[in-house]
Design a protein around this motif. Structure first.
Motif, PDB file in Angstrom:
ATOM      1  N   ASP A   1       0.835  -1.198   0.000  1.00 51.29           N
ATOM      2  CA  ASP A   1       0.000   0.000   0.000  1.00 51.29           C
ATOM      3  C   ASP A   1       0.873   1.254   0.000  1.00 51.29           C
ATOM      4  O   ASP A   1       1.918   1.306   0.664  1.00 51.29           O
ATOM      5  N   ASN A   2       0.451   2.243  -0.769  1.00 51.33           N
ATOM      6  CA  ASN A   2       1.104   3.556  -0.821  1.00 51.33           C
ATOM      7  C   ASN A   2       2.533   3.492  -1.368  1.00 51.33           C
ATOM      8  O   ASN A   2       3.330   4.389  -1.101  1.00 51.33           O
ATOM      9  N   GLN A   3       2.835   2.447  -2.127  1.00 51.84           N
ATOM     10  CA  GLN A   3       4.179   2.304  -2.705  1.00 51.84           C
ATOM     11  C   GLN A   3       4.246   3.012  -4.053  1.00 51.84           C
ATOM     12  O   GLN A   3       3.310   2.960  -4.845  1.00 51.84           O
ATOM     13  N   ARG A   4       5.373   3.640  -4.326  1.00 53.08           N
ATOM     14  CA  ARG A   4       5.605   4.288  -5.608  1.00 53.08           C
ATOM     15  C   ARG A   4       6.004   3.236  -6.632  1.00 53.08           C
ATOM     16  O   ARG A   4       6.852   2.376  -6.381  1.00 53.08           O
ATOM     17  N   VAL A   5       5.364   3.241  -7.809  1.00 46.20           N
ATOM     18  CA  VAL A   5       5.667   2.290  -8.878  1.00 46.20           C
ATOM     19  C   VAL A   5       5.891   3.053 -10.177  1.00 46.20           C
ATOM     20  O   VAL A   5       5.408   4.179 -10.357  1.00 46.20           O
ATOM     21  N   GLU A   6       6.620   2.421 -11.081  1.00 45.84           N
ATOM     22  CA  GLU A   6       6.878   2.983 -12.397  1.00 45.84           C
ATOM     23  C   GLU A   6       6.107   2.202 -13.455  1.00 45.84           C
ATOM     24  O   GLU A   6       5.746   1.036 -13.251  1.00 45.84           O
TER      25      GLU A   6
END
Length: 370
Positions: free
Chosen positions: A67-72
């Protein structure tokens, strides 16, 4: 300090003068602010959130994000069980190989058939030569028979040989035609086999796509939110399993009263104050005007064609583009207050923007009709 009777009489006048002066100053400040700014507190931060859904059904075997993780964009988010997909791909590839072998078999038979056609054609040529020779023999023996040097029986024998040779020619020609027709049948069979190969190749591609879809990747860059998927869960196509919010591309939708729209222009500078952030206001610019009021997009539109109609000032959604560097801190759903600087440079007004859109649509239609 004790006031004298004269001072006591003048005190109400002084107070009234001070209050009046304060009202005048306040009125001037209010009027100048009203001429400089158009403001509303009916504004919210929004973003083009992307909902991620699986394209095939299956069991989740691995969740690679929190949750709330930055992804590309392109990053692997989830893996589904791929056993069935691999088996289907192997089956499709085996079917394709079998059909390709069938086409090669047809090609080999076609080459053999061409050799048979050449042999039958040679047989026809040989039979025609034999028939021609027999005809010449009959002609020679006929001349000898007229002089009495050859018996009539020999003449009949030679004539029978001519008929036999002619029958051999007909037989060879029939065999040649049969081989040619067989070659044509092989051509049709090959076309059918090639079509089956293409169909099998499409099945392989479809199976390979299904295998690739067992790996769910991020369609855009952003932050993961509303993650509702867990290992072991069975998911189906179309069901939202998580959302990706592009925080760097947030914008503000401000609902201005219809009485405020006359002085707004595209491109005007906007000051944005968020309750969640203190300090200097953020800066943005008016990006576009909504094509209708907010009530028109409600699930249950307001019906004003009644006898007890009361006029209510409507609000028009205005999209405000936040400077990219400053807008990164905003989160969708936050309430904000916006003030449009009417003295800043702008282009089209609310009415002109609508007219420009209509002219663009008419020009597009005209070009398409041509």
């Amino acid at each position: 300090m004790t006031l004298t009777p004269v001072q006591k009489k003048r005190l109400p006048l002084i107070v009234a003068a001070v209050v009046g002066l304060a009202l005048i100053v306040g009125g001037v400040v209010w009027w100048q602010g009203k001429q400089r700014w158009e403001a509303t507190d009916n504004a919210f931060v929004q973003a083009d959130t992307t909902e991620v859904s699986p394209q095939i059904d299956g069991y989740v075997v691995e969740v690679l994000v929190a949750d709330n993780q930055r992804v590309e964009a392109g990053q692997v988010l989830i893996r589904l069980d791929d056993a069935d997909a691999k088996a289907n791909l192997a089956q499709a590839e085996a079917q394709l190989s079998a059909l390709q072998a069938g086409v090669q078999n047809v090609d080999a038979r076609a080459e053999q058939e061409q050799a048979m056609i050449a042999s039958r054609a040679a047989a026809v040529t040989q039979a025609q030569a034999q028939a021609e020779l027999a005809s010449q023999q009959v002609a020679r023996y006929g001349q000898l028979a007229e002089k009495g040097w050859v018996s009539q029986q020999r003449i009949e024998t030679e004539r029978a040989g001519v008929r036999t040779a002619q029958a051999s020619v007909a037989e060879a020609q029939a065999a040649l035609v049969a081989e040619q027709r067989a070659a044509g049948v092989l051509g049709s069979t090959r076309n059918q086999s090639v079509a089956s190969v293409e169909q099998a190749r499409a099945a392989v591609d479809k199976a390979r796509i299904a295998l690739d879809r067992t790996v769910i990747r991020a369609p855009v860059s952003g932050v993961v939110g509303a993650r509702g998927v867990r290992v072991g869960q069975y998911v189906r196509p179309g069901g939202t399993i998580l959302s990706i919010v592009p925080l760097g591309d947030t914008y503000v939708v401000a609902n201005f009263k219809e009485t405020q729209m006359d002085r707004l222009r595209l491109g005007q500078t906007v000051e944005i104050k968020a309750d969640a952030f203190k300090g200097e206001p953020l800066v943005g610019h008016i990006d576009s005007f909504a094509p209708a009021t907010g009530s028109e997009f409600a699930l249950i539109p307001i019906e004003n064609a009644t006898g007890n109609f009361t006029k209510i000032t409507q609000r028009v959604p205005v999209r405000i583009r936040v400077d990219r560097r400053e807008g990164a801190a905003l989160r969708p759903g936050l309430s904000v207050e916006v003030k449009v600087d009417l003295k800043s440079d702008g282009t089209l007004s609310f009415a002109e923007a609508a007219t420009g859109s209509m002219q663009t649509a008419e020009a597009t239609t005209e070009v398409a009709s041509r």
